[in-house]
Design an enzyme around this catalytic site. Structure first.
Site, PDB file in Angstrom:
ATOM      1  N   ASN A 103     -33.939  25.159  -4.148  1.00 41.73           N
ATOM      2  CA  ASN A 103     -34.166  24.607  -2.708  1.00 41.73           C
ATOM      3  C   ASN A 103     -33.238  25.417  -1.548  1.00 41.73           C
ATOM      4  O   ASN A 103     -32.791  25.068  -0.559  1.00 41.73           O
ATOM      5  CB  ASN A 103     -34.021  23.468  -2.771  1.00 41.73           C
ATOM      6  N   GLU A 147     -15.133  19.919  -1.483  1.00 38.69           N
ATOM      7  CA  GLU A 147     -15.917  21.050  -1.721  1.00 38.69           C
ATOM      8  C   GLU A 147     -15.357  22.439  -1.109  1.00 38.69           C
ATOM      9  O   GLU A 147     -15.134  23.563  -1.842  1.00 38.69           O
ATOM     10  CB  GLU A 147     -17.475  21.118  -1.358  1.00 38.69           C
ATOM     11  N   TYR A 181     -20.890  20.577  -9.922  1.00 40.76           N
ATOM     12  CA  TYR A 181     -21.989  19.710 -10.047  1.00 40.76           C
ATOM     13  C   TYR A 181     -21.697  18.536 -11.109  1.00 40.76           C
ATOM     14  O   TYR A 181     -22.698  17.975 -11.375  1.00 40.76           O
ATOM     15  CB  TYR A 181     -23.416  20.365 -10.463  1.00 40.76           C
ATOM     16  N   LYS A 231     -28.141  29.479  -1.829  1.00 39.55           N
ATOM     17  CA  LYS A 231     -28.232  29.307  -3.276  1.00 39.55           C
ATOM     18  C   LYS A 231     -28.737  30.829  -3.901  1.00 39.55           C
ATOM     19  O   LYS A 231     -29.446  31.663  -2.977  1.00 39.55           O
ATOM     20  CB  LYS A 231     -29.240  28.378  -3.798  1.00 39.55           C
ATOM     21  N   HIS A 267     -27.165  24.388  -0.404  1.00 40.58           N
ATOM     22  CA  HIS A 267     -26.590  23.221  -0.519  1.00 40.58           C
ATOM     23  C   HIS A 267     -25.719  22.603   0.626  1.00 40.58           C
ATOM     24  O   HIS A 267     -25.203  23.435   1.271  1.00 40.58           O
ATOM     25  CB  HIS A 267     -25.503  23.175  -1.746  1.00 40.58           C
TER      26      HIS A 267
HETATM   27  P1  CMP Z   1     -27.891  20.177  -4.080  1.00 44.12           P
HETATM   28  O1  CMP Z   1     -27.894  19.655  -2.573  1.00 44.12           O
HETATM   29  O2  CMP Z   1     -27.105  21.384  -4.416  1.00 44.12           O
HETATM   30  O3  CMP Z   1     -27.348  18.890  -4.877  1.00 44.12           O
HETATM   31  C1  CMP Z   1     -27.766  18.793  -6.402  1.00 44.12           C
HETATM   32  C2  CMP Z   1     -28.863  19.635  -6.681  1.00 44.12           C
HETATM   33  O4  CMP Z   1     -29.484  19.443  -7.774  1.00 44.12           O
HETATM   34  C3  CMP Z   1     -29.928  19.843  -5.652  1.00 44.12           C
HETATM   35  O5  CMP Z   1     -29.652  20.501  -4.354  1.00 44.12           O
HETATM   36  C4  CMP Z   1     -31.161  20.630  -6.394  1.00 44.12           C
HETATM   37  O6  CMP Z   1     -31.096  22.041  -6.051  1.00 44.12           O
HETATM   38  C5  CMP Z   1     -30.998  19.787  -7.796  1.00 44.12           C
HETATM   39  N1  CMP Z   1     -31.784  18.945  -8.031  1.00 44.12           N
HETATM   40  C6  CMP Z   1     -31.815  17.762  -7.472  1.00 44.12           C
HETATM   41  N2  CMP Z   1     -32.885  17.039  -8.143  1.00 44.12           N
HETATM   42  C7  CMP Z   1     -33.602  17.856  -9.210  1.00 44.12           C
HETATM   43  C8  CMP Z   1     -34.429  17.600  -9.957  1.00 44.12           C
HETATM   44  N3  CMP Z   1     -35.169  16.566  -9.883  1.00 44.12           N
HETATM   45  N4  CMP Z   1     -34.944  18.601 -10.635  1.00 44.12           N
HETATM   46  C9  CMP Z   1     -34.142  19.667 -10.583  1.00 44.12           C
HETATM   47  N5  CMP Z   1     -33.251  19.904  -9.819  1.00 44.12           N
HETATM   48  C10 CMP Z   1     -32.685  19.156  -8.838  1.00 44.12           C
END
Ligand code: CMP
Length: 139
Positions: free
Chosen positions: A113, A127, A50, A10, A116
């Protein structure tokens, strides 16, 4: 069985020049990077990717974060690649991630984070097809 999963490094990871460090975790743990490209996702791509989270309160912010800088999209291949990658990533929220996981080591927040990874083999196929042509995946 040998399977494939879809991975994204990311914008928070590319911004901090962590591509190599995160790829080393994959490679040292038996996942092969069989396709990889650095792209700047468009808003249309991020919204579609998403879409399952469209009703969530964080959807708008998530789309703007994912388009805030370059990402590296990848196909990882290996024994139980979907589960293996999820184990290596750790929990979505780095505060809950186990020691030694990518998110524990590198993630900045639940949103930023770092990585993904697909949550099932079925979603991995969807995907992967969204970002890669078959000819770009070299196993
Ligand atoms: P990802 O695995 O890419 O799938 C969905 C993404 O949404 C997740 O990783 C996070 O980056 C984001 N995400 C999930 N929960 C939250 C939250 N409570 N607040 C902000 N971002 C979130």
């Amino acid at each position: 069985a040998i399977e494939r999963t879809f991975s994204i490094l990311k914008p928070d990871a590319t911004r901090r020049n962590l591509t190599g460090k995160i790829n080393a975790v994959f490679e040292e743990n038996g996942l092969r990077i069989v396709a990889q490209k650095r792209i700047h996702m468009t808003e249309t791509q991020a919204k579609k990717f998403y879409e399952v989270h469209a009703a969530r309160p964080f959807y708008g912010e998530l789309v703007s974060f994912m388009t805030s800088g370059p990402v590296v999209v990848q196909v990882l291949e290996g024994e139980n690649a979907v589960a293996k990658n999820r184990e290596l990533m750790g929990a979505t929220n780095p505060a809950n991630a186990d020691a030694g996981t990518i998110r524990k080591m590198f993630a900045e927040s639940i949103e930023a984070n770092s990585v993904h990874g697909s949550d099932s083999a079925e979603n991995a196929a969807i995907e992967i097809a969204y970002f890669f042509a078959g000819s770009e995946i070299v196993g």
